[in-house]
Write an enzyme that holds these catalytic residues in place. Structure first.
Site, PDB file in Angstrom:
ATOM      1  N   ASP A  83     -11.252   1.389  -0.255  1.00 28.71           N
ATOM      2  CA  ASP A  83     -11.459   2.798   0.088  1.00 28.71           C
ATOM      3  C   ASP A  83     -12.507   3.472  -0.786  1.00 28.71           C
ATOM      4  O   ASP A  83     -12.827   4.643  -0.563  1.00 28.71           O
ATOM      5  CB  ASP A  83     -10.138   3.573  -0.048  1.00 28.71           C
ATOM      6  CG  ASP A  83      -9.195   3.332   1.114  1.00 28.71           C
ATOM      7  OD1 ASP A  83      -9.669   2.989   2.211  1.00 28.71           O
ATOM      8  OD2 ASP A  83      -7.975   3.493   0.931  1.00 28.71           O
ATOM      9  N   ASP A 117       0.836  -1.199   0.000  1.00 25.74           N
ATOM     10  CA  ASP A 117       0.000   0.000   0.000  1.00 25.74           C
ATOM     11  C   ASP A 117       0.875   1.254   0.000  1.00 25.74           C
ATOM     12  O   ASP A 117       1.911   1.310   0.664  1.00 25.74           O
ATOM     13  CB  ASP A 117      -0.894  -0.026   1.242  1.00 25.74           C
ATOM     14  CG  ASP A 117      -1.979   1.023   1.197  1.00 25.74           C
ATOM     15  OD1 ASP A 117      -2.745   1.035   0.222  1.00 25.74           O
ATOM     16  OD2 ASP A 117      -2.059   1.829   2.149  1.00 25.74           O
ATOM     17  N   GLU A 176       0.828  -0.611  -5.215  1.00 20.00           N
ATOM     18  CA  GLU A 176      -0.351   0.281  -5.166  1.00 20.00           C
ATOM     19  C   GLU A 176       0.140   1.665  -5.570  1.00 20.00           C
ATOM     20  O   GLU A 176       0.684   2.413  -4.767  1.00 20.00           O
ATOM     21  CB  GLU A 176      -0.949   0.267  -3.757  1.00 20.00           C
ATOM     22  CG  GLU A 176      -2.272   1.028  -3.659  1.00 20.00           C
ATOM     23  CD  GLU A 176      -2.093   2.494  -3.332  1.00 20.00           C
ATOM     24  OE1 GLU A 176      -2.230   3.327  -4.266  1.00 20.00           O
ATOM     25  OE2 GLU A 176      -1.807   2.823  -2.177  1.00 20.00           O
TER      26      GLU A 176
END
Length: 528
Positions: free
Chosen positions: A418, A312, A359
């Protein structure tokens, strides 16, 4: 470090284990997880993507864990503890307020399940069969590099959390409430604590043994049935964690253990104040002096638990937004250089060509692209980002998230944890956006309902040239915004709580559709 050969197209589903149905209070890694793998196999899916599986702290976010190495005790399946002979059926009966389905109430689950797990672990240390004690001894030795610090940290944390609660102190953490000698990891003080709290420390180790026994059995079942697991590593770790407490020299902290600067992202179109995450930032110079051993151990450990690793906020390795501690927003931060290629050379030298997914969302510069591409790492493509209108109500058809713009070495998602669900996003999209999406999929003049478009976009992702296509389970079933997992920068108790309904595991129509679409577009050659 590419994830796949160009001729190997896979697809799968994004679903965190907490979202599984049918177990008291929260989804677990027990029989319902095995059932989910059976569903993936029936649909000829080869990937199961999860969120981080560490023990969650305040706010219940899997991206803010007490340890990046430990497993989340709440995911332990109690029925399987009974089957292993480590608990009795009468011990695990939940109170009336703990439901088998419906959203997770983390407060209630923690209040009930954690004392129960401690009790079961305490019994294990005294009564377990010798073969189980031997297995536990092997686990403890193999994981000592993180397990000892984690169990020690949690035992101290439990003690001082209780004391802070009695004194009416909120927000008590190791670096603002613990005695200085314990907070600074003074050796003699820690040895004294260990001597006086052996049982509590051992209990935390046994609970981790329970988790890892169950998780590794589940991973083996997945792999044996042609399903690979995509795990998730947040680039940053929580301030209130054993990771920071036991490795203070590797973070930008003052002498009291307080962060000098914290993580976030700068203001953008979506947030005038940016996002202030508050994680302590790494001292990359100190990391380099130790040959990035901590990061290498982190990735090696994760690759023991999963088959692929999504990192991430990958852009933070090239440059990260550093906000002075104490700021109320992220506005006054600045970009600081990350370790860049140096870290990934060290990782490759230690671990070889490992399966990392970058990501690469957000503000991506040429430097970030070079770091990703020089190591042949696949980036992410999000269909929800493909059809945004600009302020003039126009859309550029060279948007990098549109399927016709993809390269093969990427992973396509309809949305992430998200985002709104795809159906929720479509329900709130403008008429102009709906027309654009309809014509993109069906050609000029085509018109689809908002409900029809949800399934069409799932099909569009699977049809794309991306090596991997991963679909959030909510998007497969057209779940609206009631299925949203997380809304960034909010803490209203509505994040991370959604659970699928049991009927979704038995929906033969949806399973058959996904199988046929995957076959149609040459996915899942690993699933025969």
């Amino acid at each position: 470090m590419a994830i796949q050969n160009a001729d190997h197209r896979l697809s799968g589903v994004l679903l965190h284990p907490t979202c599984l149905p049918g177990t008291p209070g929260i989804g677990t890694i027990g029989k319902q997880a095995y059932r989910f793998i059976d569903v993936l196999k029936a649909a000829k899916q080869s990937l199961w993507q999860i969120l981080p599986i560490g023990p969650t702290g305040y706010g219940d976010s899997p991206y803010a864990s007490f340890s990046t190495f430990a497993g989340n005790p709440l995911l332990i399946d109690l029925d399987m503890l009974v089957e292993s002979g480590w608990a009795q059926t009468a011990d695990i009966i939940p109170p009336d307020y703990i439901r088998n389905n419906g959203n997770v109430d983390f407060g209630s689950v923690v209040w009930w399940k954690m004392p129960l797990l401690r009790s079961i672990a305490g019994s294990f240390t005294k009564n377990a069969a010798q073969k189980d004690k031997d297995a536990y001894a092997v686990f403890s030795e193999q994981n000592a590099f993180w397990l000892n610090d984690y169990a020690l940290f949690m035992s101290i944390k439990d003690f001082y959390d209780v004391q802070a609660q009695k004194e009416g102190v909120t927000g008590a953490r190791w670096n603002n409430y613990w005695p200085k000698d314990l907070a600074s990891c003074e050796k003699n003080s820690l040895m004294k604590w260990q001597s006086n709290h052996k049982d509590e420390i051992e209990v935390y180790k046994v609970i981790q043994f329970f988790f890892f026994q169950q998780w590794m059995a589940l991973k083996k079942y997945a792999n044996d049935n042609g399903v690979s697991i995509i795990g998730d590593i947040p680039i940053f770790v929580a301030s209130d964690s054993s990771d920071v407490w036991s490795n203070q020299k590797l973070f930008l902290l003052d002498d009291a253990g307080q962060p000098l600067v914290v993580a976030g992202v700068p203001p953008d179109y979506f947030s005038a104040n940016g996002q202030l995450w508050g994680n302590p930032l790494y001292d990359w110079d100190a990391m380099k002096k130790e040959h990035y051993d901590w990061w290498i151990a982190r990735i090696r450990h994760m690759l023991h638990l999963v088959d692929y690793v999504r990192i991430d906020h990958f852009r933070g390795f090239e440059a990260y937004w550093a906000v002075p501690a104490g700021e109320e927003t992220a506005i006054n931060g600045k970009w600081e250089p990350g370790p860049k290629h140096d870290l990934f050379y060290a990782i490759r030298d230690a671990l070889g060509d490992i399966p990392i997914i970058a990501e690469d969302l957000g503000l991506i510069t040429e430097g970030v692209r070079a770091l990703r591409d020089d190591f042949n790492l696949p980036g992410m493509k999000i269909l929800q980002f493909a059809f945004d209108m600009n302020e003039a109500g126009q859309h550029g058809m060279t948007n990098a998230f549109l399927p016709h713009m993809y390269i093969q070495n990427c992973v396509v998602y309809t949305g992430t944890h998200d985002n709104q669900t795809m159906q929720g996003w479509l329900n709130s999209a403008s008429d102009e956006e709906i027309t654009l999406i309809s014509e993109y999929i069906g050609g000029p003049g085509a018109s689809f309902s908002r409900t029809e478009l949800c399934r069409r976009l799932v099909q569009e992702a699977i049809a794309s040239c991306a090596d991997f296509a991963v679909i959030p389970l909510q998007d497969l079933f057209g779940v609206g915004d009631e299925g949203r997992i997380n809304t960034p920068s909010t803490a209203d108790g509505k994040n991370w709580v959604w659970r699928m309904i049991p009927e979704m595991l038995n929906c033969s129509e949806q399973i058959d559709w996904l199988r046929r679409v995957s076959d149609l577009y040459g996915r899942n050659v690993a699933q025969k």
